[in-house]
Design an enzyme around this catalytic site. Structure first.
Site: not given
Ligand SMILES: NC(=O)C1=CN([C@@H]2O[C@H](COP(=O)(O)OP(=O)(O)OC[C@H]3O[C@@H](n4cnc5c(N)ncnc54)[C@H](OP(=O)(O)O)[C@@H]3O)[C@@H](O)[C@H]2O)C=CC1
Ligand SMILES: O=C1O[C@H](COP(=O)(O)O)[C@@H](O)[C@H](O)[C@H]1O
Length: 475
Positions: A447, A131, A223, A19, A161, A21-22, A218, A24
């Protein structure tokens, strides 16, 4: 010899904590994808993925469920459970799987009672555990010793997972089935590896559990560290689960415990300009103590002290209440030596996106198409939804639970892996807690803390800001 996993024989799947959360949110919907009790059913229905035409099968699934109420700590209740299971075990062979979706406080009682009253007499008994596997090295070892007194290691399935996710399972293939990556997968070529987990929601009233664990326990200690070990381990001798897990343990043994200087912790605050939940900070959650210093965000740099990886930062980053849901690995290559393109070249990056939308893309430099001789950033892109349109990527739990039925332990955490993980994290966790180390604030929906980007630069992850992705269009 008869195959003990043959599905013609009964397999009883016992869900302790039915019953909760996990159960469900994850376990019933997984078992269905392929339960009784109207209460359980009502709670679970909104999470079940039912396709048109599956209504009859769903009904049959619920009809096959029984709910046996009882106390976790009373042997008599387990004896009744045993009788209930036995009723369904006609024939020569019958297996039992116990899924412990229960709080850690009752874990010992439940396992002792299963061992004493519910072990299968005509087949295997396996236990699936989730866990937290303890909260530090000592408590985890106590739990492991407790389990080892009751069950053999091959009966214990410790779930992480993330090990059931498509792209996490793909890591070994990408690395070891492609000659193109193997020779460059080392400190000579790779500047840093960034492994990220982001969630766009906070604790939402469930902070009670979370507050005693925090994001490091967590998400990061399990993970993200599991992903790290798959990215960094040496090639296993064979695909035998123990050969793979031997390599994972080996690489973890090369990691020193994380030091406080290599960690950044954060806690989200409400966004005054946000809507609904976004306006609520972690400390506004009524189930969280008002003076809590539990991190909801963490970034840690991990160094692997072996000949392949010495000096390469593996940056693990995870947080709640951020701007998006994302889990990915970024392997960032070093700058090209002897650049002839006047500083225009950007680093290659191999991105393995675990979720959402499985993808593998390699960022590289090309000549911009046309008459000019300019460089441009582009990518080789494998987007699963485009390339494998007909394939239904199964949920992590679907794969893992099937693995338990078939006795495949490749994607489960072995006792010694767990021990290494706690060895790496326990000292810093203790220090953070004993010193009541104050996390830096970050705004719900951002971010993460601005300090995190400074750390990324410090650990040799370069963000160019110039890469633009053009989503391919069909036709
Ligand atoms: N096959 C696909 O679906 C593809 C999708 N894309 C998409 O294109 C977009 C751009 O690609 P991405 O690889 O993210 O490339 P980017 O070079 O734009 O970004 C790389 C990563 O840097 C992080 N970042 C952003 N701002 C900063 C900052 N000021 N300083 C340091 N790190 C920063 C972000 O992650 P974070 O916010 O986690 O820090 C981001 O994901 C994304 O939305 C991506 O999903 C690109 C290629 C293929
Ligand atoms: O183990 C956990 O994972 C979930 C995120 O799992 P996802 O498969 O949805 O990415 C997270 O929300 C939770 O806090 C953590 O215990």
């Amino acid at each position: 010899m008869e195959n003990k996993t043959d599905f013609q024989y009964p397999h009883t799947f016992v869900l302790l904590g039915a019953s909760g959360d996990l159960a469900k949110k994850k376990i019933y919907p997984t078992l269905w994808t392929k339960q009784t009790v109207d209460e359980v059913k009502a709670k679970t229905m909104k999470y079940m993925k039912v396709r048109p035409g599956e209504e009859e099968t769903l009904k049959a699934f619920w009809d096959a469920n029984d709910y046996v109420p009882g106390s976790y700590d009373k042997r008599i209740d387990y004896e009744l459970l045993n009788q209930e299971i036995s009723k369904h075990e006609k024939g020569p062979l019958a297996n039992r799987i116990f899924y412990l979706a229960v709080p850690p406080t009752v874990f010992e009682d439940v396992t002792i009672n299963i061992r004493n009253a519910c072990i299968a007499l005509k087949g295997y008994s396996r236990v699936i555990i989730e866990k937290p596997f303890g909260r530090d090295d000592e408590s985890s070892e106590k739990l492991s010793d407790h389990l080892a007194r009751l069950f053999k290691e091959e009966q214990i399935y410790r779930i992480d997972h993330y090990l059931g996710k498509e792209m996490v399972q793909n890591l070994m293939t990408i690395r070891f089935a492609n000659q193109i990556f193997s020779p460059s997968w080392n400190r000579e070529n790779i500047a840093s590896v960034l492994i990220s987990f982001k969630e766009p929601f906070g604790t939402e009233g469930r902070g009670g559990y979370f507050d005693s664990f925090g994001i490091l326990r967590d998400v990061m200690q399990n993970h993200l560290l599991q992903i790290l070990s798959l990215v960094a381990m040496e090639k296993p001798v064979t695909l035998n689960p123990n050969d793979i897990r031997d390599e994972k343990v080996k690489v973890l043994r090369h990691i020193k415990p994380i030091e406080l200087k290599d960690i950044l912790v954060g806690q989200y605050v409400g966004n005054p300009n946000g809507k609904g939940e976004e306006t609520q900070g972690y400390l506004d959650d009524p189930t969280v103590p008002k003076d809590s210093v539990t991190p909801t965000y963490a970034l840690a740099a991990i160094y692997i002290n072996n000949s392949r990886w010495e000096g390469v930062p593996f940056i693990l980053r995870c947080g709640k209440a951020l701007n998006e849901r994302k889990a990915e690995v970024r392997v960032q290559y070093k700058d090209v030596p002897g650049d002839i393109f006047e500083g225009e070249t950007k680093r290659n990056e191999l991105v393995i996106r675990v979720q959402p939308g499985e993808a593998l893309y390699l960022k590289l430099m090309c000549k911009s198409p046309g008459m000019k001789f300019n460089l441009m950033e582009t990518e080789l892109d494998l987007t699963y939804s485009m390339r494998y349109k007909e394939t239904d990527v199964p949920d992590a739990y679907e794969r893992l639970i099937l693995d338990v039925f078939t006795g495949t332990q490749m994607h489960f955490v072995r006792n010694d892996e767990l021990k290494e993980a706690w060895r790496i994290f326990t000292p810093v966790l203790k220090q953070l807690e004993e010193e009541r180390f104050k996390p830096v604030p970050y705004v719900y929906g951002s971010r993460g803390p601005p300090e995190a980007d400074e750390r990324l630069a410090q650990y040799d992850f370069k963000y160019s800001g110039s890469y633009k992705w053009q989503k391919p269009t069909l036709g």
